[in-house]
Design a protein around this motif. Structure first.
Motif, short mmCIF file in Angstrom:
data_model
loop_
_atom_site.label_atom_id
_atom_site.label_comp_id
_atom_site.label_asym_id
_atom_site.label_seq_id
_atom_site.Cartn_x
_atom_site.Cartn_y
_atom_site.Cartn_z
N GLY A 1 0.80 -1.21 0.00
CA GLY A 1 0.00 0.00 0.00
C GLY A 1 0.84 1.26 0.00
N SER A 2 1.89 1.28 0.82
CA SER A 2 2.78 2.44 0.89
C SER A 2 3.44 2.71 -0.46
N ALA A 3 3.85 1.64 -1.14
CA ALA A 3 4.44 1.80 -2.47
C ALA A 3 3.40 2.26 -3.47
N ALA A 4 2.21 1.69 -3.40
CA ALA A 4 1.15 2.02 -4.35
C ALA A 4 0.74 3.48 -4.25
N ILE A 5 0.63 3.99 -3.03
CA ILE A 5 0.26 5.40 -2.84
C ILE A 5 1.27 6.31 -3.52
N GLN A 6 2.55 6.03 -3.28
CA GLN A 6 3.59 6.89 -3.84
C GLN A 6 3.63 6.82 -5.37
N LEU A 7 3.43 5.62 -5.92
CA LEU A 7 3.41 5.48 -7.37
C LEU A 7 2.20 6.21 -7.98
N CYS A 8 1.04 6.09 -7.34
CA CYS A 8 -0.13 6.79 -7.85
C CYS A 8 0.10 8.30 -7.85
N LYS A 9 0.66 8.82 -6.77
CA LYS A 9 0.94 10.26 -6.72
C LYS A 9 1.93 10.66 -7.80
N ALA A 10 2.99 9.87 -7.97
CA ALA A 10 4.03 10.21 -8.94
C ALA A 10 3.50 10.21 -10.36
N PHE A 11 2.49 9.36 -10.64
CA PHE A 11 1.97 9.25 -12.00
C PHE A 11 0.55 9.84 -12.14
N ALA A 12 0.23 10.75 -11.21
CA ALA A 12 -0.95 11.61 -11.34
C ALA A 12 -2.28 10.86 -11.34
N SER A 13 -2.38 9.81 -10.53
CA SER A 13 -3.66 9.12 -10.32
C SER A 13 -4.04 9.26 -8.85
N PRO A 14 -5.02 10.09 -8.53
CA PRO A 14 -5.39 10.29 -7.12
C PRO A 14 -5.87 8.98 -6.49
N CYS A 15 -5.49 8.77 -5.22
CA CYS A 15 -5.86 7.51 -4.57
C CYS A 15 -6.42 7.75 -3.18
N TRP A 16 -7.24 6.79 -2.75
CA TRP A 16 -7.84 6.76 -1.42
C TRP A 16 -7.53 5.39 -0.81
N VAL A 17 -7.67 5.29 0.51
CA VAL A 17 -7.25 4.06 1.20
C VAL A 17 -8.28 3.63 2.24
N SER A 18 -8.21 2.34 2.56
CA SER A 18 -8.81 1.85 3.80
C SER A 18 -7.67 1.36 4.69
N VAL A 19 -7.75 1.67 5.99
CA VAL A 19 -6.68 1.35 6.93
C VAL A 19 -7.27 0.96 8.28
N GLY A 20 -6.39 0.59 9.22
CA GLY A 20 -6.85 0.08 10.50
C GLY A 20 -6.94 1.08 11.62
N SER A 21 -6.44 2.31 11.43
CA SER A 21 -6.47 3.29 12.51
C SER A 21 -6.35 4.69 11.95
N ALA A 22 -6.73 5.68 12.76
CA ALA A 22 -6.61 7.08 12.36
C ALA A 22 -5.15 7.45 12.14
N GLU A 23 -4.26 6.88 12.96
CA GLU A 23 -2.83 7.17 12.81
C GLU A 23 -2.32 6.66 11.47
N ARG A 24 -2.80 5.51 11.05
CA ARG A 24 -2.35 4.95 9.77
C ARG A 24 -2.96 5.71 8.59
N LEU A 25 -4.15 6.23 8.77
CA LEU A 25 -4.74 7.06 7.73
C LEU A 25 -3.92 8.33 7.54
N ALA A 26 -3.49 8.94 8.65
CA ALA A 26 -2.65 10.14 8.56
C ALA A 26 -1.33 9.82 7.87
N TYR A 27 -0.78 8.64 8.15
CA TYR A 27 0.45 8.20 7.49
C TYR A 27 0.25 8.12 5.97
#
Length: 318
Positions: A148-174
């Motif tokens: 997920g961490s890699a996917a987020i960065q790749l999406c940002k780098a190649f201009a595809s906005p992304c959203w996530v599901s995670v296990g905690s508010a702290e991880r969402l902020a991350y």
């Protein structure tokens, strides 16, 4: 040599034979190995290696080349990281030279050990199979994981906005700090993701638990790429939605792919993604480093589902 094997549900340090370096391979003296959920499953006896692959754990590593084949483009002393079907958690590993890449400038070997498997997985499933285009919206389940961490960065780098599901508010902020637009905490129910839908691509390591919601949240011509079964393997689906939206449901694994396929995947990563590490647009996300004789603690840390990014085992000094 020393190596880690799964035994009675846990990683066990053993003595085994040093692997032979075949034609087209290089030998790496391993400095660090990334820990993946597949290693937890293999140690528990739930995910045996593909036929012909060592039962030593480890799907990625980084180290220094100590032996090359004749006419190899690599040389002894090169600092590299490798995508493996197994064998990375050992003092030495021999690997197809097409499956290694140079350690990006500015990264340590401990950091480099955390990137081959997760970036290869994210690139394969979002960009090759999911065929995401700039501007298309991506949903990444388990967004704070290594993949997920890699996917987020790749999406940002190649201009595809992304959203996530995670296990905690702290991880969402991350995840937002890495580049995600937003998302939901699983305990709040992933139905909140409908506020950001429809999505063009969904990267899903969860499976059954999210299947019905995935169908509802996908756009017309959407691509749902399933890469794991953390939430179960059986689900009831409304196939009318699959037909009506012309959705592509794609099952995907990387470990059992052919050497040629992996070679082509790594070549594409070298061209498209590797320069972005040097530019600071992609980062290795190392949550914690453990000595490999403390592998039990490392495996427990990953199994806790509280890791942001990757756990890394330190095998030897550079």
């Amino acid at each position: 040599m020393k190596a880690l094997q799964g035994s009675e549900g846990r990683p066990t340090l053993i003595e085994c034979e040093t692997p032979n370096c075949e034609a087209g391979q290089v030998r790496i003296r391993v400095v660090a190995a990334g820990l993946n959920r597949a290693d937890l499953l293999q140690a528990a006896g739930l995910y045996p290696p593909p036929p012909g692959v060592t039962d030593v754990l480890g799907l990625e590593c980084a180290g220094v080349i100590s032996e090359v084949s004749e006419r190899s483009a690599w040389k002894v002393g090169d600092r590299v990281c490798a995508l493996l079907a197994g064998g990375g958690m050992a003092e030495e590993v021999c690997v197809d030279e097409r499956h290694i890449l140079p350690v990006p400038e500015g990264l340590s070997l401990l950091e480099a050990a955390a990137i081959p498997e997760v970036y290869a997985t994210a690139w394969l499933n979002i960009f090759q199979l999911g065929q995401v285009q700039p501007g298309e919206k991506v949903l990444i389940h388990a967004g704070a994981s290594g993949v997920g961490s890699a996917a987020i960065q790749l999406c940002k780098a190649f201009a595809s906005p992304c959203w996530v599901s995670v296990g905690s508010a702290e991880r969402l902020a991350y995840c937002v700090d890495l580049g995600a637009e937003g998302g939901v905490v699983r305990g709040d129910n992933i139905e909140g993701l409908h506020d950001f839908a429809p999505f063009d691509v969904i990267l899903d390591p969860v499976g059954a638990n999210y299947a019905a919601q995935n169908l509802k949240m996908l756009a017309m011509e959407g691509r749902w790429v399933n890469i794991g079964l953390m939430g179960g393997r059986r689900a009831e689906l409304d196939l009318a939605q699959l037909l009506g939206k012309r959705i592509k449901l794609i099952g995907s694994t990387l470990r059992s792919r052919s050497d040629d396929f992996k070679g082509q995947l790594m070549a594409q990563l070298a061209e498209k993604a590797w320069p972005l590490f040097t530019q600071g647009k992609l980062l290795a996300q190392v949550d914690e480093v453990f000595a490999w004789d403390d592998a039990d603690a490392a495996f427990a840390r990953l199994a806790s589902n509280q890791v942001n990014g990757k756990v890394v085992l330190h095998i030897s000094e550079e």
